[in-house]
Design an enzyme around this catalytic site. Structure first.
Site, PDB file in Angstrom:
ATOM      1  N   ASN A  67      17.138  -1.818  -2.792  1.00 28.89           N
ATOM      2  CA  ASN A  67      17.103  -2.966  -1.858  1.00 28.89           C
ATOM      3  C   ASN A  67      17.133  -4.357  -2.458  1.00 28.89           C
ATOM      4  O   ASN A  67      17.293  -5.342  -1.732  1.00 28.89           O
ATOM      5  CB  ASN A  67      15.893  -2.874  -0.910  1.00 28.89           C
ATOM      6  CG  ASN A  67      15.884  -1.590  -0.120  1.00 28.89           C
ATOM      7  OD1 ASN A  67      16.945  -1.052   0.186  1.00 28.89           O
ATOM      8  ND2 ASN A  67      14.720  -1.071   0.187  1.00 28.89           N
TER       9      ASN A  67
ATOM     10  N   CYS B 254      15.517  14.719   8.852  1.00 26.10           N
ATOM     11  CA  CYS B 254      14.751  13.692   8.144  1.00 26.10           C
ATOM     12  C   CYS B 254      13.272  13.908   8.464  1.00 26.10           C
ATOM     13  O   CYS B 254      12.866  13.775   9.621  1.00 26.10           O
ATOM     14  CB  CYS B 254      15.228  12.325   8.613  1.00 26.10           C
ATOM     15  SG  CYS B 254      14.313  10.959   7.884  1.00 26.10           S
TER      16      CYS B 254
ATOM     17  N   CYS C 131      10.085  -2.797   6.766  1.00 22.30           N
ATOM     18  CA  CYS C 131       9.976  -1.442   7.327  1.00 22.30           C
ATOM     19  C   CYS C 131       8.856  -1.382   8.350  1.00 22.30           C
ATOM     20  O   CYS C 131       7.715  -1.734   8.062  1.00 22.30           O
ATOM     21  CB  CYS C 131       9.724  -0.450   6.200  1.00 22.30           C
ATOM     22  SG  CYS C 131       9.420   1.235   6.767  1.00 22.30           S
TER      23      CYS C 131
ATOM     24  N   SER D 115      13.193  10.725  -1.157  1.00 23.86           N
ATOM     25  CA  SER D 115      13.402   9.291  -1.348  1.00 23.86           C
ATOM     26  C   SER D 115      12.079   8.597  -1.667  1.00 23.86           C
ATOM     27  O   SER D 115      11.063   8.848  -1.025  1.00 23.86           O
ATOM     28  CB  SER D 115      13.999   8.700  -0.069  1.00 23.86           C
ATOM     29  OG  SER D 115      14.095   7.300  -0.177  1.00 23.86           O
TER      30      SER D 115
ATOM     31  N   CYS E 176       2.221   4.610   6.132  1.00 22.09           N
ATOM     32  CA  CYS E 176       2.621   4.462   4.731  1.00 22.09           C
ATOM     33  C   CYS E 176       1.844   3.294   4.134  1.00 22.09           C
ATOM     34  O   CYS E 176       1.649   2.275   4.798  1.00 22.09           O
ATOM     35  CB  CYS E 176       4.122   4.193   4.628  1.00 22.09           C
ATOM     36  SG  CYS E 176       4.693   4.026   2.924  1.00 22.09           S
TER      37      CYS E 176
ATOM     38  N   SER F 211      14.775   3.828  -3.006  1.00 19.74           N
ATOM     39  CA  SER F 211      14.972   2.688  -2.113  1.00 19.74           C
ATOM     40  C   SER F 211      14.947   1.434  -2.978  1.00 19.74           C
ATOM     41  O   SER F 211      13.895   0.953  -3.356  1.00 19.74           O
ATOM     42  CB  SER F 211      13.851   2.622  -1.064  1.00 19.74           C
ATOM     43  OG  SER F 211      13.962   3.716  -0.187  1.00 19.74           O
TER      44      SER F 211
ATOM     45  N   CYS G 248      16.622   4.582  10.201  1.00 16.89           N
ATOM     46  CA  CYS G 248      15.806   4.323   9.018  1.00 16.89           C
ATOM     47  C   CYS G 248      14.793   3.224   9.271  1.00 16.89           C
ATOM     48  O   CYS G 248      15.131   2.159   9.765  1.00 16.89           O
ATOM     49  CB  CYS G 248      16.671   3.852   7.864  1.00 16.89           C
ATOM     50  SG  CYS G 248      17.911   5.008   7.374  1.00 16.89           S
TER      51      CYS G 248
ATOM     52  N   GLY H 220       6.328   7.612   5.605  1.00 16.30           N
ATOM     53  CA  GLY H 220       5.514   7.895   4.428  1.00 16.30           C
ATOM     54  C   GLY H 220       6.249   7.798   3.119  1.00 16.30           C
ATOM     55  O   GLY H 220       7.479   7.768   3.068  1.00 16.30           O
ATOM     56  N   GLU H 221       5.478   7.727   2.053  1.00 19.50           N
ATOM     57  CA  GLU H 221       6.014   7.685   0.691  1.00 19.50           C
ATOM     58  C   GLU H 221       5.708   9.048   0.056  1.00 19.50           C
ATOM     59  O   GLU H 221       4.553   9.340  -0.267  1.00 19.50           O
ATOM     60  CB  GLU H 221       5.342   6.528  -0.080  1.00 19.50           C
ATOM     61  CG  GLU H 221       5.535   6.534  -1.576  1.00 19.50           C
ATOM     62  CD  GLU H 221       6.981   6.693  -2.011  1.00 19.50           C
ATOM     63  OE1 GLU H 221       7.827   5.876  -1.634  1.00 19.50           O
ATOM     64  OE2 GLU H 221       7.268   7.670  -2.739  1.00 19.50           O
TER      65      GLU H 221
ATOM     66  N   GLU I  33       6.950  11.594  13.450  1.00 21.73           N
ATOM     67  CA  GLU I  33       8.288  11.796  13.982  1.00 21.73           C
ATOM     68  C   GLU I  33       9.206  12.436  12.937  1.00 21.73           C
ATOM     69  O   GLU I  33       9.041  12.226  11.741  1.00 21.73           O
ATOM     70  CB  GLU I  33       8.873  10.459  14.453  1.00 21.73           C
ATOM     71  CG  GLU I  33       8.152   9.953  15.699  1.00 21.73           C
ATOM     72  CD  GLU I  33       8.594   8.566  16.137  1.00 21.73           C
ATOM     73  OE1 GLU I  33       8.635   8.340  17.351  1.00 21.73           O
ATOM     74  OE2 GLU I  33       8.896   7.720  15.285  1.00 21.73           O
TER      75      GLU I  33
ATOM     76  N   CYS J  30       6.298  -2.195   2.730  1.00 21.21           N
ATOM     77  CA  CYS J  30       7.564  -2.904   2.519  1.00 21.21           C
ATOM     78  C   CYS J  30       7.782  -3.831   3.720  1.00 21.21           C
ATOM     79  O   CYS J  30       7.531  -3.471   4.865  1.00 21.21           O
ATOM     80  CB  CYS J  30       8.707  -1.908   2.386  1.00 21.21           C
ATOM     81  SG  CYS J  30       8.463  -0.807   0.984  1.00 21.21           S
TER      82      CYS J  30
END
Ligand code: SAH
Ligand code: SF4
Length: 356
Positions: A217, A109, A123, A193, A116, A215, A334, A161-162, A95, A120
């Site tokens: 957090n 985005c 997420c 990011s 991923c 990120s 997000c 994804g990272e 997406e 986390c």
């Protein structure tokens, strides 16, 4: 006789295309002409490249394809956010989200992986694990396809994804996105990011210019270990050192994304530790009230808690922007991107040493 598979030209950087063409006995500058047709004029057919000889165009057609994407589905939020679902050649899906900004501008985005590996806790993308990396063409095509739907001013690598877990393909895609003769996004208009892959942050800084977002957090290792398993490998002191060492152009800042989760990381003590962590770093903070989703027990803090947290930072001269949760009604906000991953079983939490 088996035919060699055609090369997708969108997987090639300018120097790579130039090298392939010189190998075919062509002039190097032809690569520029071709890139210009594809990225500046959105041409997807070699026959339309009228400044190349007919014979050359035929030869290109025999060796290369130009992949061209259209979304399989588009959803539009009441706030104007648009979410595109793209089907990949192997049946996977990703997406991409267009977020309308002030004055008719738009930010795109984009995703860098199917799923991923970082897992986390908060997420949704992370709960399904990693399926595979995206190819450079698959990263670039998100931009090309979205531009057909209207201009894009800025690009953020904050989808599924990272990005630093797919560094080579991401760098190649950025180099294509930056090409002045093509899509022509300057590095200032692109933000990557990361959840905090420390060695790859250094490598990124050495290899390419891009705005960096972290990120974050959490402000203690104890909590960050829990929320983001990557912190067990690269704890906060290493992460913050990598931020201090990251090459920053004058007047640029590193963005720190901080999801505010009720009763977990939203107290004045957290705000105080955050100020301390950022000491000496040219930073800005994006505060993102947690986007609730049914799979997660976490909740959004109440309004006054969010305001108090933000004021604490602002009073200490830290740029702290509250990021609106856009596209919530279409699961485009997000951490809500999952393609069609929901058709799969979520992973049981894997031990960190098995993250690849
Ligand atoms: N993997 C990279 C790229 C973006 S990930 C990274 O983690 O930085 C998606 C972003 O959405 C991250 O900034 C993450 O902190 C945020 N996010 C994930 N789940 C969220 C949620 N439920 N509410 C708000 N933000 C969330
Ligand atoms: Fe992956 Fe980023 Fe989600 Fe963490 S927040 S699971 S790194 S996409």
């Amino acid at each position: 006789m088996t035919e060699t598979p055609l090369i997708d030209i969108k997987n090639l950087s300018l120097p790579e295309l130039a090298q392939l063409l010189t190998g075919l006995g062509k002039e190097k500058f032809r690569a520029r002409q071709i890139m210009q047709w594809i990225y500046a004029r959105a041409v997807t057919d070699f026959t339309a490249m009228t400044d190349l000889s007919k014979a050359f165009r035929t030869e290109l057609q025999r060796r290369f394809v130009i992949s061209d994407w259209n979304p399989e589905a588009v959803e539009t939020s009441i706030d104007g956010t648009r979410k595109y679902l793209f089907r990949l050649a192997d049946g996977e899906s990703i997406e991409t989200v267009r977020i309308p900004m002030d004055e008719g501008r738009a930010t795109l985005c984009i995703s860098t992986q199917v799923g991923c590996a970082m897992q986390c806790d908060f997420c949704l993308t992370g709960t399904f694990g990693l399926t595979r990396n995206l190819l450079p063409a698959e990263i670039v095509n998100q931009v090309c396809a979205a531009r057909k739907d209207g201009p894009i001013n800025n690009i953020v690598l904050m989808g599924m994804g990272e990005p630093l877990h797919n560094l080579d393909n991401v760098i190649k895609a950025l180099n294509i996105i930056y090409l002045p003769i093509g899509l022509d996004y300057g590095p200032r208009r692109v933000t990557l990011s990361t959840s905090g892959l420390v060695p790859e942050m250094a490598e990124l800084g050495r290899r390419i210019e891009v705005n960096l977002a972290i990120s974050l957090n959490a402000t203690t290792d104890e909590l960050r270990n829990r929320l983001m398993p990557i912190n067990r490998r690269y704890p906060l002191d290493q992460l913050m050192r990598a931020c201090r060492d990251f090459p920053l152009k004058p007047s640029r800042r590193i963005t720190f994304e901080y999801i505010l989760i009720r009763d977990l990381n939203d107290t004045p003590a957290d705000a105080k530790r955050l100020v301390k962590l950022l000491h000496g770093i040219r930073a800005k903070v994006n505060l993102i009230p947690f986007n609730e989703h049914p799979e997660s027990p976490y909740r959004t803090p109440d309004e006054s808690t969010i305001r108090t947290f933000q004021s604490y930072l602002l009073d200490r001269d830290i740029v702290a922007i509250r990021r609106a949760g856009k596209g919530l009604d279409i699961s485009a906000a997000c951490g809500q991107l999952k393609g069609r991953l929901e058709l799969r079983q979520p992973l049981a939490a894997k031990p960190l040493n098995q993250l690849d």
